[in-house]
Write a protein that holds these residues in place. Structure first.
Motif, PDB file in Angstrom:
ATOM      1  N   PHE A  92       0.842  -1.196   0.000  1.00  0.00           N
ATOM      2  CA  PHE A  92       0.000   0.000   0.000  1.00  0.00           C
ATOM      3  C   PHE A  92       0.876   1.244   0.000  1.00  0.00           C
ATOM      4  CE2 PHE A  92      -2.947  -2.928   2.487  1.00  0.00           C
ATOM      5  CZ  PHE A  92      -3.638  -3.318   1.334  1.00  0.00           C
ATOM      6  N   GLY A  93       0.658   2.092  -1.005  1.00  0.00           N
ATOM      7  CA  GLY A  93       1.369   3.363  -1.065  1.00  0.00           C
ATOM      8  C   GLY A  93       2.806   3.281  -1.521  1.00  0.00           C
ATOM      9  N   VAL A  94       3.239   2.120  -2.002  1.00  0.00           N
ATOM     10  CA  VAL A  94       4.630   1.944  -2.449  1.00  0.00           C
ATOM     11  C   VAL A  94       4.635   1.545  -3.925  1.00  0.00           C
ATOM     12  CG1 VAL A  94       6.812   0.750  -2.098  1.00  0.00           C
ATOM     13  CG2 VAL A  94       5.311   1.191  -0.141  1.00  0.00           C
ATOM     14  N   PRO A  95       5.124   2.398  -4.820  1.00  0.00           N
ATOM     15  CA  PRO A  95       5.129   2.084  -6.254  1.00  0.00           C
ATOM     16  C   PRO A  95       6.015   0.877  -6.577  1.00  0.00           C
ATOM     17  CG  PRO A  95       5.393   4.443  -5.896  1.00  0.00           C
ATOM     18  CD  PRO A  95       5.570   3.782  -4.561  1.00  0.00           C
ATOM     19  N   PHE A  96       5.617   0.127  -7.592  1.00  0.00           N
ATOM     20  CA  PHE A  96       6.405  -1.009  -8.076  1.00  0.00           C
ATOM     21  C   PHE A  96       6.321  -1.024  -9.596  1.00  0.00           C
ATOM     22  CE2 PHE A  96       2.121  -2.339  -7.080  1.00  0.00           C
ATOM     23  CZ  PHE A  96       1.722  -3.072  -8.176  1.00  0.00           C
ATOM     24  N   SER A  97       7.339  -1.573 -10.252  1.00  0.00           N
ATOM     25  CA  SER A  97       7.408  -1.577 -11.710  1.00  0.00           C
ATOM     26  C   SER A  97       6.447  -2.585 -12.318  1.00  0.00           C
ATOM     27  CB  SER A  97       8.839  -1.887 -12.162  1.00  0.00           C
ATOM     28  OG  SER A  97       9.711  -0.857 -11.774  1.00  0.00           O
ATOM     29  N   LEU A  98       5.915  -2.243 -13.475  1.00  0.00           N
ATOM     30  CA  LEU A  98       4.954  -3.099 -14.179  1.00  0.00           C
ATOM     31  C   LEU A  98       5.639  -3.859 -15.304  1.00  0.00           C
ATOM     32  CD1 LEU A  98       2.061  -0.495 -14.424  1.00  0.00           C
ATOM     33  CD2 LEU A  98       2.381  -2.262 -12.677  1.00  0.00           C
ATOM     34  N   ASN A  99       5.342  -5.142 -15.426  1.00  0.00           N
ATOM     35  CA  ASN A  99       6.026  -5.938 -16.451  1.00  0.00           C
ATOM     36  C   ASN A  99       5.320  -5.904 -17.809  1.00  0.00           C
ATOM     37  OD1 ASN A  99       3.806  -7.540 -15.995  1.00  0.00           O
ATOM     38  ND2 ASN A  99       4.937  -9.411 -15.574  1.00  0.00           N
ATOM     39  N   ASP A 100       4.079  -5.415 -17.841  1.00  0.00           N
ATOM     40  CA  ASP A 100       3.359  -5.329 -19.118  1.00  0.00           C
ATOM     41  C   ASP A 100       2.452  -4.097 -19.093  1.00  0.00           C
ATOM     42  OD1 ASP A 100       2.211  -5.752 -21.553  1.00  0.00           O
ATOM     43  OD2 ASP A 100       1.646  -7.841 -21.189  1.00  0.00           O
ATOM     44  N   PRO A 101       3.044  -2.911 -19.136  1.00  0.00           N
ATOM     45  CA  PRO A 101       2.251  -1.675 -19.012  1.00  0.00           C
ATOM     46  C   PRO A 101       1.226  -1.481 -20.119  1.00  0.00           C
ATOM     47  CG  PRO A 101       4.521  -1.183 -19.656  1.00  0.00           C
ATOM     48  CD  PRO A 101       4.488  -2.612 -19.260  1.00  0.00           C
ATOM     49  N   GLU A 102       1.519  -1.960 -21.334  1.00  0.00           N
ATOM     50  CA  GLU A 102       0.561  -1.804 -22.429  1.00  0.00           C
ATOM     51  C   GLU A 102      -0.708  -2.603 -22.172  1.00  0.00           C
ATOM     52  OE1 GLU A 102       0.042  -0.080 -25.329  1.00  0.00           O
ATOM     53  OE2 GLU A 102       1.579   1.186 -24.449  1.00  0.00           O
ATOM     54  N   TYR A 103      -0.541  -3.807 -21.666  1.00  0.00           N
ATOM     55  CA  TYR A 103      -1.695  -4.657 -21.348  1.00  0.00           C
ATOM     56  C   TYR A 103      -2.545  -3.995 -20.274  1.00  0.00           C
ATOM     57  CZ  TYR A 103      -4.274  -9.013 -20.407  1.00  0.00           C
ATOM     58  OH  TYR A 103      -5.251  -9.961 -20.253  1.00  0.00           O
ATOM     59  N   ILE A 104      -1.899  -3.496 -19.241  1.00  0.00           N
ATOM     60  CA  ILE A 104      -2.609  -2.837 -18.145  1.00  0.00           C
ATOM     61  C   ILE A 104      -3.314  -1.582 -18.641  1.00  0.00           C
ATOM     62  CG2 ILE A 104      -2.230  -1.554 -15.990  1.00  0.00           C
ATOM     63  CD1 ILE A 104      -0.160  -3.727 -15.264  1.00  0.00           C
ATOM     64  N   HIS A 105      -2.667  -0.853 -19.547  1.00  0.00           N
ATOM     65  CA  HIS A 105      -3.275   0.345 -20.121  1.00  0.00           C
ATOM     66  C   HIS A 105      -4.554  -0.009 -20.882  1.00  0.00           C
ATOM     67  CE1 HIS A 105      -3.562   4.377 -21.663  1.00  0.00           C
ATOM     68  NE2 HIS A 105      -3.413   3.988 -22.914  1.00  0.00           N
ATOM     69  N   LYS A 106      -4.540  -1.130 -21.590  1.00  0.00           N
ATOM     70  CA  LYS A 106      -5.726  -1.571 -22.332  1.00  0.00           C
ATOM     71  C   LYS A 106      -6.863  -1.925 -21.374  1.00  0.00           C
ATOM     72  CE  LYS A 106      -3.666  -3.239 -26.666  1.00  0.00           C
ATOM     73  NZ  LYS A 106      -2.321  -2.690 -26.517  1.00  0.00           N
ATOM     74  N   ILE A 107      -6.519  -2.501 -20.221  1.00  0.00           N
ATOM     75  CA  ILE A 107      -7.554  -2.809 -19.233  1.00  0.00           C
ATOM     76  C   ILE A 107      -8.212  -1.522 -18.738  1.00  0.00           C
ATOM     77  CG2 ILE A 107      -8.022  -3.787 -16.947  1.00  0.00           C
ATOM     78  CD1 ILE A 107      -5.792  -5.785 -17.419  1.00  0.00           C
ATOM     79  N   PHE A 108      -7.402  -0.494 -18.525  1.00  0.00           N
ATOM     80  CA  PHE A 108      -7.969   0.793 -18.106  1.00  0.00           C
ATOM     81  C   PHE A 108      -8.900   1.347 -19.182  1.00  0.00           C
ATOM     82  CE2 PHE A 108      -5.030   1.017 -14.576  1.00  0.00           C
ATOM     83  CZ  PHE A 108      -5.706   1.823 -13.673  1.00  0.00           C
ATOM     84  N   GLN A 109      -8.528   1.211 -20.434  1.00  0.00           N
ATOM     85  CA  GLN A 109      -9.386   1.680 -21.521  1.00  0.00           C
ATOM     86  C   GLN A 109     -10.723   0.946 -21.507  1.00  0.00           C
ATOM     87  OE1 GLN A 109      -6.540   0.959 -24.699  1.00  0.00           O
ATOM     88  NE2 GLN A 109      -6.252   3.147 -25.004  1.00  0.00           N
ATOM     89  N   LEU A 110     -10.666  -0.364 -21.269  1.00  0.00           N
ATOM     90  CA  LEU A 110     -11.897  -1.148 -21.203  1.00  0.00           C
ATOM     91  C   LEU A 110     -12.736  -0.767 -19.984  1.00  0.00           C
ATOM     92  CD1 LEU A 110     -10.496  -4.663 -22.202  1.00  0.00           C
ATOM     93  CD2 LEU A 110     -12.084  -3.256 -23.534  1.00  0.00           C
ATOM     94  N   LEU A 111     -12.078  -0.492 -18.856  1.00  0.00           N
ATOM     95  CA  LEU A 111     -12.802  -0.073 -17.654  1.00  0.00           C
ATOM     96  C   LEU A 111     -13.538   1.242 -17.884  1.00  0.00           C
ATOM     97  CD1 LEU A 111     -10.216  -0.999 -14.875  1.00  0.00           C
ATOM     98  CD2 LEU A 111     -12.570  -1.859 -15.025  1.00  0.00           C
ATOM     99  N   VAL A 112     -12.867   2.180 -18.563  1.00  0.00           N
ATOM    100  CA  VAL A 112     -13.520   3.456 -18.879  1.00  0.00           C
ATOM    101  C   VAL A 112     -14.735   3.217 -19.763  1.00  0.00           C
ATOM    102  CG1 VAL A 112     -13.264   5.643 -20.126  1.00  0.00           C
ATOM    103  CG2 VAL A 112     -11.450   4.877 -18.600  1.00  0.00           C
ATOM    104  N   SER A 113     -14.576   2.344 -20.748  1.00  0.00           N
ATOM    105  CA  SER A 113     -15.675   2.039 -21.660  1.00  0.00           C
ATOM    106  C   SER A 113     -16.850   1.384 -20.930  1.00  0.00           C
ATOM    107  CB  SER A 113     -15.170   1.122 -22.777  1.00  0.00           C
ATOM    108  OG  SER A 113     -16.217   0.752 -23.644  1.00  0.00           O
ATOM    109  N   GLU A 114     -16.555   0.387 -20.098  1.00  0.00           N
ATOM    110  CA  GLU A 114     -17.604  -0.315 -19.359  1.00  0.00           C
ATOM    111  C   GLU A 114     -18.298   0.615 -18.361  1.00  0.00           C
ATOM    112  OE1 GLU A 114     -18.917  -3.453 -19.584  1.00  0.00           O
ATOM    113  OE2 GLU A 114     -17.768  -3.514 -21.433  1.00  0.00           O
ATOM    114  N   HIS A 115     -17.518   1.481 -17.736  1.00  0.00           N
ATOM    115  CA  HIS A 115     -18.078   2.386 -16.733  1.00  0.00           C
ATOM    116  C   HIS A 115     -19.044   3.384 -17.359  1.00  0.00           C
ATOM    117  CE1 HIS A 115     -17.764   5.718 -13.608  1.00  0.00           C
ATOM    118  NE2 HIS A 115     -18.226   4.676 -12.951  1.00  0.00           N
TER     119      HIS A 115
END
Length: 264
Positions: A92-115
């Motif tokens: 909690f509150g501690v940043p960590f590196s992402l191994n597949d940022p593009e995939y995660i970015h696409k999930i955010f796009q889908l979340l915005v669309s679904e919302h």
């Protein structure tokens, strides 16, 4: 029960951007950065690289700000009683590196669309997307240290699978991420468990199977569209990977399709 209050992707801010909520939100906040940023962690301000994820639990102090000309991120504020959130192993509150940022970015796009949809099934869709998102975050958190070069390799691999027909010679691939051919071959296999040229072949045969399954192209046309100038070479590699020739593969798939149509 999961409820999203706000979700946004590609949110861009100027160099003077500061997000300061001393008492935190009453809900969860997940931030994924596209640029470097400064975060308040363990009593001090620390700089973290782009492609970092950080999860804030309800009522936790939140402070982060830009450290370059522009700050850009994806973020979501939500409430959830689901175990994958409440019992998460993420810090909690501690940043960590992402191994597949593009995939995660696409999930955010889908979340915005679904919302944005007002449908009865949107809650279950959103919950499924959040579960996938948390799984990807956990994969990143428990992975070995992610080097800056990893993102370059991931971009290269995505380009290979998106455009397998291109001339993916080792020197060209190495030049695209500004490293030597020898170093590329060493770190590519260490990172993905397959050599870069074997990955190129895999991506081409995968595309060829799609053409043979859904199209009406000749073997020669499929060969050319998948980056092969020599049909015999294409057929040889196809059989080496699939165990059968392209023509036999096409006939088998055609037969399965006919049988399936007959049953319906």
């Amino acid at each position: 029960m999961t409820n999203i209050f706000y979700v946004e992707y590609d949110a861009a801010h100027a160099s003077n951007f500061v997000f300061d909520i001393p008492e935190g939100h009453h809900c969860w906040l997940l931030v994924v950065t596209h640029t470097p940023a400064l975060f308040w962690v363990n009593g001090e301000l620390k700089e973290y690289p782009a492609h970092s994820g950080v999860l804030f639990q309800p009522h936790q102090k939140i402070y982060y700000r830009a450290c370059a000309e522009q700050y850009k991120n994806d973020w979501i504020r939500f409430e959830s009683k689901e175990s994958y959130v409440m019992e998460t192993s993420l810090p909690f509150g501690v940043p960590f590196s992402l191994n597949d940022p593009e995939y995660i970015h696409k999930i955010f796009q889908l979340l915005v669309s679904e919302h944005s949809f007002q449908k009865n099934y949107k809650e279950s869709s959103i919950d499924c997307l959040l579960r996938i998102l948390f799984n990807k975050l956990l994969e990143s958190y428990f992975q070995e240290v992610i080097t800056p070069q990893y993102y370059n390799l991931l971009t290269l691999r995505t380009a290979i699978y998106s455009n397998p027909s291109q001339d993916w010679a080792v020197p060209r691939m190495a030049d695209s991420i500004r490293i030597s051919p020898g170093y590329l071959q060493a770190i590519y296999k260490k990172t993905f468990g397959i050599s870069c040229m074997d990955d190129v072949i895999t991506s081409r045969i995968r595309q060829a199977k799609e053409y043979l399954l859904h199209g009406s192209l000749s073997i020669a046309e499929v060969s050319l569209r998948c980056g092969y100038n020599n049909v015999e070479h294409f057929c040889r590699q196809f059989k080496q990977i699939t165990g059968i020739t392209p023509r036999k593969f096409h006939k088998q798939m055609e037969s399965v399709s006919v049988k399936s149509g007959a049953k319906t």
